[in-house]
Write a protein that holds these residues in place. Structure first.
Motif, PDB file in Angstrom:
ATOM      1  N   TRP A 165      -5.257  -6.633 -16.608  1.00 56.51           N
ATOM      2  CA  TRP A 165      -5.079  -5.684 -17.718  1.00 56.51           C
ATOM      3  C   TRP A 165      -5.107  -4.250 -17.215  1.00 56.51           C
ATOM      4  N   LEU A 166      -5.980  -3.956 -16.276  1.00 57.67           N
ATOM      5  CA  LEU A 166      -6.049  -2.601 -15.749  1.00 57.67           C
ATOM      6  C   LEU A 166      -4.780  -2.222 -14.984  1.00 57.67           C
ATOM      7  N   GLU A 167      -4.182  -3.210 -14.299  1.00 57.34           N
ATOM      8  CA  GLU A 167      -3.001  -2.935 -13.491  1.00 57.34           C
ATOM      9  C   GLU A 167      -1.720  -2.886 -14.322  1.00 57.34           C
ATOM     10  N   SER A 168      -1.591  -3.779 -15.306  1.00 53.32           N
ATOM     11  CA  SER A 168      -0.327  -3.908 -16.045  1.00 53.32           C
ATOM     12  C   SER A 168      -0.367  -3.314 -17.445  1.00 53.32           C
ATOM     13  N   GLY A 169      -1.548  -3.298 -18.073  1.00 55.21           N
ATOM     14  CA  GLY A 169      -1.638  -2.829 -19.453  1.00 55.21           C
ATOM     15  C   GLY A 169      -1.193  -1.394 -19.677  1.00 55.21           C
ATOM     16  N   PRO A 170      -1.631  -0.437 -18.853  1.00 57.01           N
ATOM     17  CA  PRO A 170      -1.255   0.969 -19.110  1.00 57.01           C
ATOM     18  C   PRO A 170       0.223   1.272 -18.859  1.00 57.01           C
ATOM     19  N   MET A 171       0.914   0.420 -18.085  1.00 55.15           N
ATOM     20  CA  MET A 171       2.287   0.737 -17.695  1.00 55.15           C
ATOM     21  C   MET A 171       3.236   0.861 -18.894  1.00 55.15           C
ATOM     22  N   PRO A 172       3.337  -0.143 -19.784  1.00 59.20           N
ATOM     23  CA  PRO A 172       4.259   0.018 -20.927  1.00 59.20           C
ATOM     24  C   PRO A 172       3.833   1.133 -21.869  1.00 59.20           C
TER      25      PRO A 172
ATOM     26  N   ILE B 185       0.839  -1.206   0.000  1.00 63.52           N
ATOM     27  CA  ILE B 185       0.000   0.000   0.000  1.00 63.52           C
ATOM     28  C   ILE B 185       0.869   1.249   0.000  1.00 63.52           C
ATOM     29  N   ALA B 186       1.918   1.235   0.848  1.00 62.97           N
ATOM     30  CA  ALA B 186       2.797   2.397   0.923  1.00 62.97           C
ATOM     31  C   ALA B 186       3.574   2.590  -0.375  1.00 62.97           C
ATOM     32  N   GLY B 187       4.073   1.481  -0.925  1.00 59.99           N
ATOM     33  CA  GLY B 187       4.874   1.582  -2.143  1.00 59.99           C
ATOM     34  C   GLY B 187       4.053   1.986  -3.359  1.00 59.99           C
ATOM     35  N   GLU B 188       2.950   1.269  -3.605  1.00 58.46           N
ATOM     36  CA  GLU B 188       2.133   1.546  -4.786  1.00 58.46           C
ATOM     37  C   GLU B 188       1.329   2.840  -4.628  1.00 58.46           C
ATOM     38  N   GLY B 189       0.721   3.006  -3.441  1.00 56.15           N
ATOM     39  CA  GLY B 189      -0.054   4.226  -3.212  1.00 56.15           C
ATOM     40  C   GLY B 189       0.816   5.467  -3.189  1.00 56.15           C
ATOM     41  N   GLY B 190       1.992   5.373  -2.555  1.00 54.90           N
ATOM     42  CA  GLY B 190       2.904   6.518  -2.528  1.00 54.90           C
ATOM     43  C   GLY B 190       3.394   6.882  -3.908  1.00 54.90           C
ATOM     44  N   SER B 191       3.685   5.870  -4.731  1.00 58.36           N
ATOM     45  CA  SER B 191       4.126   6.138  -6.102  1.00 58.36           C
ATOM     46  C   SER B 191       3.019   6.803  -6.918  1.00 58.36           C
ATOM     47  N   ALA B 192       1.771   6.360  -6.696  1.00 56.71           N
ATOM     48  CA  ALA B 192       0.640   6.969  -7.405  1.00 56.71           C
ATOM     49  C   ALA B 192       0.483   8.439  -7.012  1.00 56.71           C
TER      50      ALA B 192
ATOM     51  N   PHE C  97       1.599  14.258 -20.501  1.00 54.68           N
ATOM     52  CA  PHE C  97       0.436  14.026 -19.643  1.00 54.68           C
ATOM     53  C   PHE C  97      -0.098  12.602 -19.803  1.00 54.68           C
ATOM     54  N   MET C  98      -0.249  12.146 -21.056  1.00 50.09           N
ATOM     55  CA  MET C  98      -0.792  10.811 -21.283  1.00 50.09           C
ATOM     56  C   MET C  98       0.132   9.735 -20.715  1.00 50.09           C
ATOM     57  N   GLY C  99       1.440   9.952 -20.829  1.00 49.63           N
ATOM     58  CA  GLY C  99       2.374   8.986 -20.266  1.00 49.63           C
ATOM     59  C   GLY C  99       2.261   8.899 -18.761  1.00 49.63           C
ATOM     60  N   LEU C 100       2.264  10.072 -18.089  1.00 43.84           N
ATOM     61  CA  LEU C 100       2.128  10.084 -16.631  1.00 43.84           C
ATOM     62  C   LEU C 100       0.762   9.566 -16.191  1.00 43.84           C
ATOM     63  N   ALA C 101      -0.276   9.884 -16.975  1.00 46.43           N
ATOM     64  CA  ALA C 101      -1.626   9.435 -16.618  1.00 46.43           C
ATOM     65  C   ALA C 101      -1.723   7.912 -16.673  1.00 46.43           C
ATOM     66  N   CYS C 102      -1.107   7.298 -17.681  1.00 49.01           N
ATOM     67  CA  CYS C 102      -1.135   5.825 -17.779  1.00 49.01           C
ATOM     68  C   CYS C 102      -0.388   5.192 -16.602  1.00 49.01           C
ATOM     69  N   LEU C 103       0.761   5.766 -16.252  1.00 48.81           N
ATOM     70  CA  LEU C 103       1.517   5.231 -15.116  1.00 48.81           C
ATOM     71  C   LEU C 103       0.736   5.395 -13.820  1.00 48.81           C
ATOM     72  N   PHE C 104       0.101   6.558 -13.643  1.00 50.46           N
ATOM     73  CA  PHE C 104      -0.697   6.787 -12.439  1.00 50.46           C
ATOM     74  C   PHE C 104      -1.856   5.802 -12.369  1.00 50.46           C
ATOM     75  N   PHE C 105      -2.558   5.614 -13.485  1.00 49.18           N
ATOM     76  CA  PHE C 105      -3.717   4.721 -13.499  1.00 49.18           C
ATOM     77  C   PHE C 105      -3.309   3.294 -13.144  1.00 49.18           C
ATOM     78  N   SER C 106      -2.183   2.857 -13.694  1.00 52.18           N
ATOM     79  CA  SER C 106      -1.708   1.503 -13.420  1.00 52.18           C
ATOM     80  C   SER C 106      -1.397   1.319 -11.935  1.00 52.18           C
ATOM     81  N   LEU C 107      -0.693   2.275 -11.344  1.00 51.55           N
ATOM     82  CA  LEU C 107      -0.353   2.171  -9.924  1.00 51.55           C
ATOM     83  C   LEU C 107      -1.582   2.352  -9.032  1.00 51.55           C
ATOM     84  N   PHE C 108      -2.514   3.190  -9.469  1.00 49.46           N
ATOM     85  CA  PHE C 108      -3.749   3.364  -8.696  1.00 49.46           C
ATOM     86  C   PHE C 108      -4.549   2.066  -8.661  1.00 49.46           C
ATOM     87  N   MET C 109      -4.625   1.360  -9.795  1.00 54.11           N
ATOM     88  CA  MET C 109      -5.330   0.084  -9.826  1.00 54.11           C
ATOM     89  C   MET C 109      -4.621  -0.954  -8.961  1.00 54.11           C
ATOM     90  N   ASP C 110      -3.277  -0.910  -8.946  1.00 55.39           N
ATOM     91  CA  ASP C 110      -2.527  -1.803  -8.059  1.00 55.39           C
ATOM     92  C   ASP C 110      -2.874  -1.523  -6.597  1.00 55.39           C
TER      93      ASP C 110
END
Length: 305
Positions: A104-111, A43-50, A74-87
């Motif tokens: 897919w929601l957790e890993s798909g947006p990351m790359p 929670i601390a790692g994924e939530g803090g990163s988000a 923006f789109m790049g950061l948004a995809c990374l944020f969404f992936s970590l938020f789902m995690d």
């Protein structure tokens, strides 16, 4: 800060909708885990990163105008944020084994996010190299001449005349052509009247950066007066100068400039003329350029007046 973020409110709204949609899907399909089942390290790692990514998004949108590079970042950061938020959401909600879309929601947006970020940083780097090259020349000239405009980092009318005289002398010695471009904003007084002088000054600063990005390294851009700019084009014939002038006019029309007050787009256009020096003195050449601009403005008035 507030006005700049307001320009990007649709981006932020879209990201908020996507994040809440993902959260809602998890809540509908699964059950909230008991507190004893929470993994606080994840929670601390994924939530803090988000949260950090959300902070980066705010800093990005606070400091940059709307445009292609900003959208990529923006789109790049948004995809990374969404992936970590789902995690992070997955740490609080237990889904049935039959559910597979959460992966897919957790890993798909990351790359996708990393690819978009890479493209955005590359274009940002190219953008800064072009601006830095132009500004490096102006910093050197500023130390030597101190004849620069107070609002923009450009040479003023006196500096323009000095450099034009030098360029004409060099062109005559080397038998090389030299051309000029004059750009004058259309209906600029209306922008000052409807949005205020501060908005007009801000527009001139943004316009300066836009013009610098669309010129070659050896071209010299100066602010003649008000909303009128002149470009000295060494080693350039009239035909090529006209092509460059048309490109500058297209760049101004394509600029998605947003007002600082309400964030609405202000439609822009400019009258642009180009001509080549023909054994002219400095003042004669500038007079020819002003006459050509007056004719262009008169033609615009007849067409739309």
């Amino acid at each position: 800060m507030t006005s700049m973020l307001a320009m990007h409110r649709f981006k932020l709204t879209g990201l908020l909708i996507m994040a809440n949609t993902g959260l809602l899907l998890h809540l509908l399909a699964g059950e909230i885990k008991p507190v004893a089942g929470w993994d606080w390290l994840d929670i601390a790692g994924e939530g803090g990163s988000a949260i950090l990514l959300l902070t980066w998004l705010g800093l990005l949108l606070k400091s940059r105008p709307a445009g292609y590079v900003t959208n990529l970042l923006f789109m790049g950061l948004a995809c990374l944020f969404f992936s970590l938020f789902m995690d992070s959401v997955d740490e609080f909600v237990a889904l049935p084994d039959a559910v597979t879309w959460d992966g897919w929601l957790e890993s798909g947006p990351m790359p996708i996010g990393f690819i978009l970020m890479t493209l955005g940083i590359f274009h940002w780097h190219q953008e800064q190299l072009a601006i830095n090259e132009q500004m490096r020349n102006r910093e050197r000239l500023f130390r030597e001449h101190r004849q620069f405009d107070k609002l923009t980092p450009l040479g003023d009318a006196n500096y323009l005349r000095t450099q034009l005289q030098l360029a004409l002398g060099e062109a005559a010695d080397k038998c090389q052509p030299v051309s000029l471009i004059m750009l004058d904003m259309d209906a600029f007084s209306r922008i000052n009247r409807e949005y205020g002088q501060a908005e007009g000054d801000r527009l001139l600063q943004v316009l300066t950066q836009l013009l610098l990005l669309n010129l070659r390294q050896h071209d010299l851009l100066c602010r003649l007066a008000g909303d009128r700019f002149v470009v000295i084009l060494p080693h350039t014939g009239e035909r090529q100068a006209q092509i460059l002038a048309a490109e500058l006019g297209d760049a101004v029309r394509s600029l998605a400039y947003k007002s600082s007050r309400h964030g609405e787009r202000i439609e822009l256009s400019a009258s642009v003329v180009a001509l080549m020096a023909r054994d002219d003195a400095t003042e004669t050449l500038l007079q020819r350029l002003n006459i050509a601009m007056a004719r262009a403005k008169q033609s615009l008035t007849v067409r739309y007046g």
